[in-house]
Design a protein around this motif. Structure first.
Motif, mmCIF file in Angstrom:
data_model
loop_
_atom_site.group_PDB
_atom_site.id
_atom_site.type_symbol
_atom_site.label_atom_id
_atom_site.label_comp_id
_atom_site.label_asym_id
_atom_site.label_seq_id
_atom_site.Cartn_x
_atom_site.Cartn_y
_atom_site.Cartn_z
ATOM 1 N N GLU A 70 16.215 1.638 4.768
ATOM 2 C CA GLU A 70 16.998 1.911 3.562
ATOM 3 C C GLU A 70 16.121 1.896 2.313
ATOM 4 O O GLU A 70 16.314 1.104 1.381
ATOM 5 N N PHE A 71 15.153 2.777 2.284
ATOM 6 C CA PHE A 71 14.275 2.909 1.116
ATOM 7 C C PHE A 71 14.099 4.389 0.822
ATOM 8 O O PHE A 71 14.287 5.237 1.700
ATOM 9 N N ALA A 106 0.830 -1.209 0.000
ATOM 10 C CA ALA A 106 0.000 0.000 0.000
ATOM 11 C C ALA A 106 0.859 1.250 0.000
ATOM 12 O O ALA A 106 0.446 2.299 -0.519
ATOM 13 N N ALA A 107 2.069 1.153 0.551
ATOM 14 C CA ALA A 107 2.966 2.315 0.584
ATOM 15 C C ALA A 107 3.431 2.683 -0.819
ATOM 16 O O ALA A 107 3.506 3.872 -1.164
ATOM 17 N N ASP A 108 3.771 1.681 -1.645
ATOM 18 C CA ASP A 108 4.161 1.945 -3.031
ATOM 19 C C ASP A 108 3.058 2.701 -3.765
ATOM 20 O O ASP A 108 3.309 3.692 -4.457
ATOM 21 N N PHE A 149 12.085 -1.847 2.866
ATOM 22 C CA PHE A 149 10.906 -1.365 3.580
ATOM 23 C C PHE A 149 10.287 -2.506 4.395
ATOM 24 O O PHE A 149 9.941 -2.338 5.577
ATOM 25 N N LEU A 150 10.160 -3.674 3.762
ATOM 26 C CA LEU A 150 9.570 -4.825 4.445
ATOM 27 C C LEU A 150 10.474 -5.354 5.557
ATOM 28 O O LEU A 150 9.996 -5.895 6.552
ATOM 29 N N MET A 195 24.198 -1.423 1.294
ATOM 30 C CA MET A 195 23.150 -0.409 1.399
ATOM 31 C C MET A 195 22.024 -0.763 0.429
ATOM 32 O O MET A 195 22.259 -1.337 -0.633
ATOM 33 N N GLY A 196 20.799 -0.418 0.795
ATOM 34 C CA GLY A 196 19.661 -0.639 -0.082
ATOM 35 C C GLY A 196 19.294 0.614 -0.853
ATOM 36 O O GLY A 196 19.724 1.724 -0.517
#
Length: 248
Positions: A97-98, A39-41, A91-92, A180-181
């Motif tokens: 790191e998003f 839902a965040a995307d 995020f999950l 890092m992401g």
């Protein structure tokens, strides 16, 4: 135009954090390529799409969450390239790191870019050949690439064990690494915290454009493995070739 784009990235970040903090349900699904979608995307995409259409109704938008067909995109010379939530896997994992990525593409090159990390409230931006960073307390500082010996190499948290990457690092000589992401890897090179970001694993154009803009404005080269600058002219495939971000 960079200031309203920065505000728009922050607004999208606010929408993302409502899901991240549990104020809205996650609603996790998967796309046809098995990549996660939350839902965040979708919330961030809606914020950015509405904002860009209001600010620049004449500039088309290519977003990871809305990809117009090739017949529509093939004639574009100027367009917005957006990843509403880059690093959904991070995020999950709840590691912060998003990022929100927004880039303006002109004649195949990212001429403006914003990378916003909502979990830390740190924003990177580039426009008119300059790059800067805004910290969570509102401090703005110009950023530039910096050489260091041995170099610090930033690698993808999700693809750090790729065999091609490991072979490359073995041949690199003395170095240190950090994982890092998301597009934050570009930003570490841009601010001088790292000197090299090599990438062999798959990426899409929306993953790289905003970070590319920031790194290039800070003095880095963003080239494929043949030495050509990453190109964002419209094409049928959204995939990038392998590349490296470096001072040299």
């Amino acid at each position: 135009m960079i200031e309203p784009i920065c505000r728009l990235a922050r607004d999208a970040g606010t929408a993302i954090m409502r899901v991240y903090d549990g104020d809205r349900p996650l609603e996790l699904t998967h796309k046809t390529d098995d990549s996660p979608l939350t839902a965040a995307d979708l919330a961030a995409h809606k914020v950015i799409e509405a904002g860009l259409r209001s600010l620049t109704p004449d500039i088309p938008i290519l977003s990871e969450e809305d990809t117009p067909g090739w017949d529509i995109r093939r004639g574009w010379t100027r367009y917005w390239l957006v990843d509403p939530l880059d690093g959904t896997k991070e995020f999950l994992r709840h590691n912060g790191e998003f990022t929100v990525n927004i880039a303006l593409i002109e004649k195949g090159q990212p001429v403006m870019g914003v990378v916003y990390a909502p979990a830390t409230d740190i924003l990177y931006a580039a426009d008119a050949g300059k790059a800067w960073k805004m910290t969570s307390d509102g401090t703005r500082m110009d950023i530039h690439c910096k050489d260091a010996r041995p170099p610090l190499v930033v690698v993808s948290r999700s693809h750090g064990n790729d065999s091609e990457l490991q072979d490359y690092l073995l041949q690199l000589g003395e170095h240190q690494t950090v994982t890092m992401g998301s597009s934050l890897k570009f930003c570490l090179v841009a601010e001088g915290s790292a000197q090299l970001y090599p990438r062999f694993g798959p990426t899409s154009v929306w993953d790289t454009a905003a970070g590319h803009a920031v790194a290039a404005a800070a003095g880095a080269q963003v080239n494929d493995w043949t030495g050509q600058t990453l190109d964002y002219h419209p094409r049928e495939s959204f995939l990038n070739p392998g590349f490296r971000v470096s001072l040299f």
